[in-house]
Design a protein around this motif. Structure first.
Motif, PDB file in Angstrom:
ATOM      1  N   ASN A  87     -17.526   2.926  -8.054  1.00  0.00           N
ATOM      2  CA  ASN A  87     -16.819   1.878  -8.797  1.00  0.00           C
ATOM      3  C   ASN A  87     -17.760   0.987  -9.604  1.00  0.00           C
ATOM      4  O   ASN A  87     -17.598  -0.232  -9.670  1.00  0.00           O
ATOM      5  N   GLY A 146     -15.002  -9.125  -6.530  1.00  0.00           N
ATOM      6  CA  GLY A 146     -14.542  -8.152  -5.544  1.00  0.00           C
ATOM      7  C   GLY A 146     -14.460  -8.693  -4.138  1.00  0.00           C
ATOM      8  O   GLY A 146     -14.652  -7.939  -3.175  1.00  0.00           O
ATOM      9  N   GLN A 166      -5.192  -7.049 -15.097  1.00  0.00           N
ATOM     10  CA  GLN A 166      -4.981  -7.290 -13.670  1.00  0.00           C
ATOM     11  C   GLN A 166      -4.556  -8.730 -13.404  1.00  0.00           C
ATOM     12  O   GLN A 166      -3.638  -8.986 -12.618  1.00  0.00           O
ATOM     13  N   PRO A 213      -3.713  -3.015  -9.824  1.00  0.00           N
ATOM     14  CA  PRO A 213      -4.706  -2.241  -9.083  1.00  0.00           C
ATOM     15  C   PRO A 213      -5.265  -3.030  -7.901  1.00  0.00           C
ATOM     16  O   PRO A 213      -5.385  -4.256  -7.948  1.00  0.00           O
ATOM     17  N   GLU A 214      -5.592  -2.325  -6.827  1.00  0.00           N
ATOM     18  CA  GLU A 214      -6.202  -2.918  -5.632  1.00  0.00           C
ATOM     19  C   GLU A 214      -5.346  -4.024  -5.026  1.00  0.00           C
ATOM     20  O   GLU A 214      -5.871  -4.998  -4.487  1.00  0.00           O
ATOM     21  N   TYR A 229       0.133   3.966  -2.529  1.00  0.00           N
ATOM     22  CA  TYR A 229      -1.136   4.680  -2.552  1.00  0.00           C
ATOM     23  C   TYR A 229      -1.170   5.879  -1.605  1.00  0.00           C
ATOM     24  O   TYR A 229      -2.130   6.643  -1.619  1.00  0.00           O
ATOM     25  N   THR A 270      -5.962  -4.777  -1.351  1.00  0.00           N
ATOM     26  CA  THR A 270      -7.299  -5.247  -0.982  1.00  0.00           C
ATOM     27  C   THR A 270      -7.583  -6.599  -1.643  1.00  0.00           C
ATOM     28  O   THR A 270      -7.209  -7.642  -1.126  1.00  0.00           O
ATOM     29  N   ASP A 271      -8.226  -6.573  -2.822  1.00  0.00           N
ATOM     30  CA  ASP A 271      -8.644  -7.824  -3.452  1.00  0.00           C
ATOM     31  C   ASP A 271      -7.478  -8.696  -3.903  1.00  0.00           C
ATOM     32  O   ASP A 271      -7.575  -9.927  -3.887  1.00  0.00           O
ATOM     33  N   SER A 331       0.799  -1.230   0.000  1.00  0.00           N
ATOM     34  CA  SER A 331       0.000   0.000   0.000  1.00  0.00           C
ATOM     35  C   SER A 331       0.828   1.274   0.000  1.00  0.00           C
ATOM     36  O   SER A 331       0.261   2.369  -0.082  1.00  0.00           O
ATOM     37  N   SER A 367      -6.851  -9.007   3.613  1.00  0.00           N
ATOM     38  CA  SER A 367      -7.046  -7.809   2.794  1.00  0.00           C
ATOM     39  C   SER A 367      -7.358  -6.594   3.656  1.00  0.00           C
ATOM     40  O   SER A 367      -7.998  -6.702   4.715  1.00  0.00           O
TER      41      SER A 367
END
Length: 393
Positions: free
Chosen positions: A98, A351, A245, A275-276, A37, A279-280, A34, A358
């Motif tokens: 989103n 998602g 992704q 991306p993400e 970000y 999280t995911d 992270s 996460s």
């Protein structure tokens, strides 16, 4: 003879230790993934620690109340959950973000009702199944069909409301809870096989509609969901768009090889190409930087966690408690399988977060509440000395 133990003596410290291991994995992976970000590399780690703290408090609160009392408010909570989902779908309080409307604006903050509905569904379904199975005098087709009908009556309304948000991943979690509860209810295997074949037939029908009646197919499948399916089936053909992704995730995990590239040394993780990722797609961080060994340790930790939960469900001498734990198993097992499988190309991308790993508030809080239910059931399971001998006699 009953062997008396206090609640804390029956607290499952193995489960707590496994949760601690998952928390360590989470903080390390979030810190590594992270930093790109936010200017403060500890920003998301601090927030995750806060959510872990809130989750632990919620878990303890869930453990304090005798789980048998959950029957008294399981149906009202389920009703509140359905109302919240309806507000998300049909009121100005629903928040579009989103590409989906999944959040409810409460003024101070936004919440995702579908996360908490998972717990409400488990409680309501366990209550109804307990009432039915405890009252039936014999197993027959009629009683089995009543059980299936009750499970569908509780599970299908939130399933379809969540599906229309659209949130296919969470809707499938509800379906997983339903399947696990049906399996635990002891209905005939013939009915289970029939339901499984019906699900497979539904998928075949969707494929047929896609190939020959796309206009009808588009009613059931949203465009972005279809793009994810294309990206899953042929990621390298669509690596400039739908498959980007997944291709980046596979490259990252593959480059980790046996020992990993080292903490904070992952090329894909540190380059902001996925991306993400905090999280995911957080499993990509673990696969790339800790390698096959690190990923295997994580999966074994999950396996031990589920094994302990299965033992608790089977040894509980109150069927209501067994149903509650079975529902939690269905909740967590599918999420772990789906999240890890989607990062390595075995399942389409959804998602769904990786439980306890996460970054995220609502999902983590829901999972900690679920663990509170499991620990609650174990603490209040009565054990008897010479139980095996008594059963043999």
């Amino acid at each position: 003879m009953e062997e008396r133990k206090s609640g804390f003596q029956q607290l499952d410290y193995t489960l707590l230790f496994l949760l601690f291991v998952l928390m360590c994995f989470s903080l390390l992976a979030i810190y590594s993934g992270s930093g790109q970000y936010h200017s403060d590399p500890m920003h998301y780690v601090k927030l995750q620690l806060i959510w872990f703290g809130v989750g632990i408090v919620a878990m303890v609160c869930m453990m304090v109340v005798d789980y048998d009392l959950f029957k008294n408010f399981s149906i009202p909570l389920y009703g509140i959950g359905i109302v919240a989902l309806l507000l998300v779908a049909f009121s100005p309080l629903g928040v579009f973000r989103n590409g989906a409307t999944r959040w409810l604006n409460l003024g101070v903050t936004d919440i995702q009702p579908s996360e908490f509905v998972k717990i409400f569904v488990i409680m309501a379904m366990a209550h109804l199944l307990y009432k039915i199975t405890s009252q039936r005098t014999q197993k027959d087709l009629k009683s089995d069909l009543v059980i299936v009908g009750k499970v569908f009556l509780v599970g299908l309304p939130p399933f379809f409301l969540i599906l229309t948000q659209p949130d296919l991943g969470t809707a499938l979690v509800i379906a997983s809870i339903m399947a696990t509860m049906l399996l635990m209810s002891g209905i005939s295997w013939k009915i289970l096989v029939f339901l499984g074949l019906a699900a497979v037939s539904g998928l075949i029908c969707l494929v047929w509609l896609h190939n020959y009646h796309f206009d009808i197919f588009s009613i059931f499948i949203e465009p972005h969901q279809l793009e994810r399916i294309y990206g899953w089936l042929a990621p390298y053909e669509h690596q400039g768009s739908y498959g980007y992704q997944l291709v980046m995730a596979i490259r990252g995990i593959g480059s980790g090889q046996l020992y990993g590239s080292g903490f904070m040394q992952g090329v894909q993780t540190q380059s902001d190409r996925i991306p993400e990722i905090h999280t995911d797609f957080i499993f990509t961080v673990i696969g790339e930087e800790f390698g096959f060994i690190g990923a295997t340790i994580l999966i074994i930790t999950y396996f031990l966690l589920f094994y302990r939960m299965i033992i608790i469900a089977l040894t509980c001498n109150n069927m209501y408690g067994s149903y509650l734990v079975a529902g939690v198993i269905g909740l967590l097992v599918f999420q772990v399988f789906q999240n890890i499988a989607m990062t390595i190309g075995l399942m389409p991308i959804t998602g769904l977060a990786l439980p306890f790993i996460s970054y995220g508030g609502s999902a983590l809080l829901t999972n900690m509440l679920a663990m509170g239910i499991v620990l609650n059931v174990n603490m209040r399971t009565k054990h008897y000395m010479f139980e095996a001998e008594e059963e043999a006699l």
